[in-house]
Design an enzyme around this catalytic site. Structure first.
Site, mmCIF file in Angstrom:
data_model
loop_
_atom_site.group_PDB
_atom_site.id
_atom_site.type_symbol
_atom_site.label_atom_id
_atom_site.label_comp_id
_atom_site.label_asym_id
_atom_site.label_seq_id
_atom_site.Cartn_x
_atom_site.Cartn_y
_atom_site.Cartn_z
ATOM 1 N N GLU A 55 9.891 16.826 13.698
ATOM 2 C CA GLU A 55 10.572 16.759 12.463
ATOM 3 C C GLU A 55 10.342 17.769 11.536
ATOM 4 O O GLU A 55 9.266 18.039 11.309
ATOM 5 C CB GLU A 55 10.084 15.524 11.907
ATOM 6 C CG GLU A 55 10.753 14.095 12.090
ATOM 7 C CD GLU A 55 10.144 13.014 11.273
ATOM 8 O OE1 GLU A 55 8.820 12.762 11.310
ATOM 9 O OE2 GLU A 55 11.003 12.263 10.620
ATOM 10 N N CYS B 50 13.778 10.638 7.159
ATOM 11 C CA CYS B 50 13.413 10.256 8.608
ATOM 12 C C CYS B 50 14.865 10.228 9.239
ATOM 13 O O CYS B 50 14.957 10.514 10.518
ATOM 14 C CB CYS B 50 13.139 8.839 8.865
ATOM 15 S SG CYS B 50 13.740 7.422 7.859
ATOM 16 N N GLU C 171 9.142 1.302 11.095
ATOM 17 C CA GLU C 171 10.075 2.229 10.873
ATOM 18 C C GLU C 171 9.290 3.818 10.742
ATOM 19 O O GLU C 171 8.607 3.986 9.914
ATOM 20 C CB GLU C 171 10.532 2.184 9.432
ATOM 21 C CG GLU C 171 11.358 0.739 9.154
ATOM 22 C CD GLU C 171 12.733 0.574 10.076
ATOM 23 O OE1 GLU C 171 13.346 1.634 10.367
ATOM 24 O OE2 GLU C 171 13.497 -0.581 9.759
ATOM 25 N N LYS D 153 0.716 -1.055 0.076
ATOM 26 C CA LYS D 153 0.170 -0.043 -0.180
ATOM 27 C C LYS D 153 0.778 1.320 -0.007
ATOM 28 O O LYS D 153 1.154 1.554 1.173
ATOM 29 C CB LYS D 153 -0.971 -0.242 1.249
ATOM 30 C CG LYS D 153 -2.159 0.680 1.215
ATOM 31 C CD LYS D 153 -2.108 2.095 0.767
ATOM 32 C CE LYS D 153 -1.773 2.990 1.921
ATOM 33 N NZ LYS D 153 -1.500 4.364 1.592
HETATM 34 P P1 NAD Z 1 2.238 8.791 7.270
HETATM 35 O O1 NAD Z 1 2.443 8.149 8.497
HETATM 36 O O2 NAD Z 1 1.450 10.032 7.173
HETATM 37 O O3 NAD Z 1 2.059 7.827 5.951
HETATM 38 C C1 NAD Z 1 2.823 6.678 5.682
HETATM 39 C C2 NAD Z 1 1.756 5.788 4.992
HETATM 40 O O4 NAD Z 1 0.821 5.353 5.939
HETATM 41 C C3 NAD Z 1 1.326 6.148 3.854
HETATM 42 O O5 NAD Z 1 1.258 4.895 2.707
HETATM 43 C C4 NAD Z 1 -0.313 6.577 4.397
HETATM 44 O O6 NAD Z 1 -1.072 6.443 3.288
HETATM 45 C C5 NAD Z 1 -0.355 5.588 5.347
HETATM 46 N N1 NAD Z 1 -1.384 5.854 6.477
HETATM 47 C C6 NAD Z 1 -1.664 7.185 7.000
HETATM 48 N N2 NAD Z 1 -2.574 6.959 7.746
HETATM 49 C C7 NAD Z 1 -2.844 5.703 7.940
HETATM 50 C C8 NAD Z 1 -4.013 5.119 8.555
HETATM 51 N N3 NAD Z 1 -4.589 5.642 9.449
HETATM 52 N N4 NAD Z 1 -3.909 3.628 8.368
HETATM 53 C C9 NAD Z 1 -3.367 3.068 7.726
HETATM 54 N N5 NAD Z 1 -2.233 3.583 6.709
HETATM 55 C C10 NAD Z 1 -2.162 5.048 6.987
HETATM 56 O O7 NAD Z 1 3.993 9.293 6.781
HETATM 57 P P2 NAD Z 1 4.475 10.298 5.508
HETATM 58 O O8 NAD Z 1 3.952 11.644 5.872
HETATM 59 O O9 NAD Z 1 3.841 9.355 4.175
HETATM 60 O O10 NAD Z 1 6.074 9.933 5.653
HETATM 61 C C11 NAD Z 1 6.551 10.807 6.496
HETATM 62 C C12 NAD Z 1 6.978 10.130 7.680
HETATM 63 O O11 NAD Z 1 7.828 8.830 7.391
HETATM 64 C C13 NAD Z 1 8.057 10.725 8.521
HETATM 65 O O12 NAD Z 1 7.625 10.938 9.982
HETATM 66 C C14 NAD Z 1 9.433 10.134 8.344
HETATM 67 O O13 NAD Z 1 10.072 10.325 9.377
HETATM 68 C C15 NAD Z 1 8.891 8.602 8.619
HETATM 69 N N6 NAD Z 1 9.897 7.728 7.435
HETATM 70 C C16 NAD Z 1 10.448 6.757 8.237
HETATM 71 C C17 NAD Z 1 11.564 5.866 7.785
HETATM 72 C C18 NAD Z 1 12.027 5.110 8.695
HETATM 73 O O14 NAD Z 1 12.713 4.120 8.067
HETATM 74 N N7 NAD Z 1 12.057 5.120 10.109
HETATM 75 C C19 NAD Z 1 11.884 6.096 6.475
HETATM 76 C C20 NAD Z 1 11.001 6.989 5.737
HETATM 77 C C21 NAD Z 1 9.962 8.078 6.478
#
Ligand code: NAD
Length: 494
Positions: free
Chosen positions: A395, A298, A264, A188
């Site tokens: 962040e 991240c 992650e 997804k």
């Molecule tokens: P996000 O949490 O908003 O979304 C991530 C994913 O989760 C997307 O596919 C989104 O559609 C899905 N999602 C959102 N709400 C959901 C719900 N209620 N139920 C199920 N799925 C849901 O994050 P983002 O804005 O896409 O990405 C940025 C974040 O990701 C930052 O906090 C960053 O630090 C983190 N990140 C972490 C790593 C790591 O390896 N630790 C790597 C890249 C990004």
């Protein structure tokens, strides 16, 4: 690595403006025919229209993953490795086209997009190699009455949820170990960036992944497609990369069917510069740690904690470098920074800078940005940022370097660890004793010592505290998709 003149079969499908999703091994519309648009953040133009999946589509994808699970689990490791090797080769062959697709959907510079394709392909190669390495054990029990044998089995169908900031490589970092372990997967992707995932799924099919082994559900409503899967007992694992608040929610939802989880999550990386650091090296690595993906990472350095004796020189030199970053259309080779993902990202950066300045921070340098269209944010260096500024705790996810000065090592450690996060951290010093001591005291899953880059396919990537659970990459990344079965056999002394 070179691109060939052949056109990959995914290209016309991914970029055509017709309802298309990659469901259960074929391009299919959503059941109710709904679609959503994908826009280029540099021009704000629509570049594709994809299927807006809902619960019935998600369950169709899980049907396919569950149906394929038994046979894929029994495929020989060598055969699974061959699929991953062919996928690696396909990505290398179409490197330039994949890079352009990433640039188009998320606006990172073409140079960074090429690096992302290389990084993603390297995960497929690494796990093709890991797939054939057994890590079972066979040993007599201490009293010799039985013989202990362990077998690593695939956990079963997995749900893989990825963010927008590294759309191809974050998907690769999950798909490669899942398939290598013998699991089937439903991917997804984020709504902002579904295209590289669709290209990846088509490439996996061409590489020989059987139907149902990898499916993609694109949706503008994440919870609508993930909740039905998390409450279906056929799903056995969730691997999530994204923000900490969404991770917390998904951990709760994963309790319903007691899923294996890998998380992650977000970071708030400190970048410590001690008086004894090599200034040129510190500034060069600071630029890497801060400006990869324009700060939308991240593991991006979020807080620069700099010792008083070197702080003036460091702030001036970093300011010079940041002011010189050329911001503009990301498909141009001479551009150092493209747009951020969307207008919310730009608003957040602006708010955090204004908040810091209102609390006494000083703007040392700021680069020029184009007028627009496009979601541009100016590379900025802030000095004398107080500990209570919001940017020290959230962040920033943008090109802003916030410098907070310290005098003693103890003071620096207290500030560095004053966060719920514990993903990456960086330290710059010329003394090995200090490097070892500070690395041990940092509450983080990864520490870059005189380096601003920790990402490496052969290393375990992941966080402590509320930055996550589990590791991706390295041999550890494969274990996340395996469960141990223990066989008790008769011993020689019964
Ligand atoms: P996000 O949490 O908003 O979304 C991530 C994913 O989760 C997307 O596919 C989104 O559609 C899905 N999602 C959102 N709400 C959901 C719900 N209620 N139920 C199920 N799925 C849901 O994050 P983002 O804005 O896409 O990405 C940025 C974040 O990701 C930052 O906090 C960053 O630090 C983190 N990140 C972490 C790593 C790591 O390896 N630790 C790597 C890249 C990004």
């Amino acid at each position: 690595m070179t691109d060939t003149l052949t056109t990959p079969s995914w290209e016309s499908a991914v970029l055509r403006s017709v309802p298309s999703g990659f469901l259960a091994h074929d391009w299919q519309p959503a059941t109710d025919g709904r679609t959503f648009e994908v826009r280029n953040p540099a021009t704000e133009e629509v570049i594709a229209t994809v299927a807006d999946c809902a619960a019935p589509d998600a369950l169709r994808a899980l049907d396919a993953a569950a149906a394929a699970a038994g046979r894929w689990a029994l495929t020989s490791p060598r055969d699974r490795a061959s699929v991953l090797h062919r996928l690696t080769d396909a990505m290398i062959e179409h490197r330039e086209r994949l890079a352009r697709l990433i640039t188009l959907e998320i606006g990172k510079t073409i140079t960074e997009a090429r690096s992302e394709v290389d990084y993603a392909a390297a995960y497929f190669r690494w796990y093709a190699e890991e797939a054939v390495r057994p890590h079972a054990r066979s040993t007599p029990s201490p009293d010799g009455k039985s013989h202990i044998v362990t077998v690593a089995e695939p956990v079963g169908p997995c749900l893989l949820i990825t963010p927008w900031n590294v759309p191809l490589a974050m998907a690769a970092r999950k798909i490669a170990p899942a398939l290598a372990a013998g699991c089937t997967a439903v991917l997804k992707p984020a709504a902002l960036t579904p295209l590289s995932s669709l290209a990846l799924a088509e490439s996996a099919r061409e590489a020989g992944a059987p139907p149902g082994v990898l499916t993609v559900i694109t949706s503008s409503d994440a919870a609508a497609v993930t909740l039905p899967l998390l409450s279906d007992p056929r799903l056995r694992k969730l691997s999530f990369t994204g923000s900490t608040p969404v991770g917390r929610l998904l951990l709760q939802q994963s309790g319903a069917c007691v899923l294996r989880t890998s998380m992650e999550l977000g970071g708030n990386a400190p970048f410590l510069v001690f008086d004894d650091a090599d200034l040129d090296l510190a500034v060069r690595e600071a630029m890497v740690a801060k400006m990869r993906l324009g700060g939308q990472s991240c593991v991006a350095a979020n807080r620069f904690l700099v010792q008083e004796g070197i702080a003036d020189a460091f702030a001036a030199a970093l300011g010079e470098q940041m002011a010189a970053v050329r911001v503009g259309p990301p498909d141009r080779e001479d551009i150092g920074l493209g747009p951020l993902a969307d207008h919310r990202a730009v608003d957040k950066v602006r708010h955090l800078v204004e908040d810091a300045v209102s609390r006494g921070a000083v703007v040392v340098a700021q680069a020029d940005i184009p007028d627009g269209p496009g979601h541009y944010a100016a590379p900025t260096v802030l000095d004398h940022v107080p500990a209570d500024a919001a940017i020290m705790h959230e962040e920033v996810f943008g090109p802003v370097a916030a410098i907070n000065r310290f005098s003693t090592e103890d003071e620096a450690m207290a500030v560095a660890n004053d966060t719920e996060h514990g993903l990456a951290s960086y330290l710059m010093t010329s003394h090995i004793d200090r490097a070892r001591r500070v690395a041990a005291r940092l509450q983080a899953g990864m520490v870059g010592v005189n380096r601003g880059l920790v990402s490496e396919v052969a290393a375990p990537f992941g966080g402590v505290k509320q930055s996550g659970l589990g590791r991706e990459g390295g041999p550890e990344g494969l274990h996340e998709y395996q469960q141990l079965k223990y066989l008790s056999l008769p011993g020689f002394h019964t």
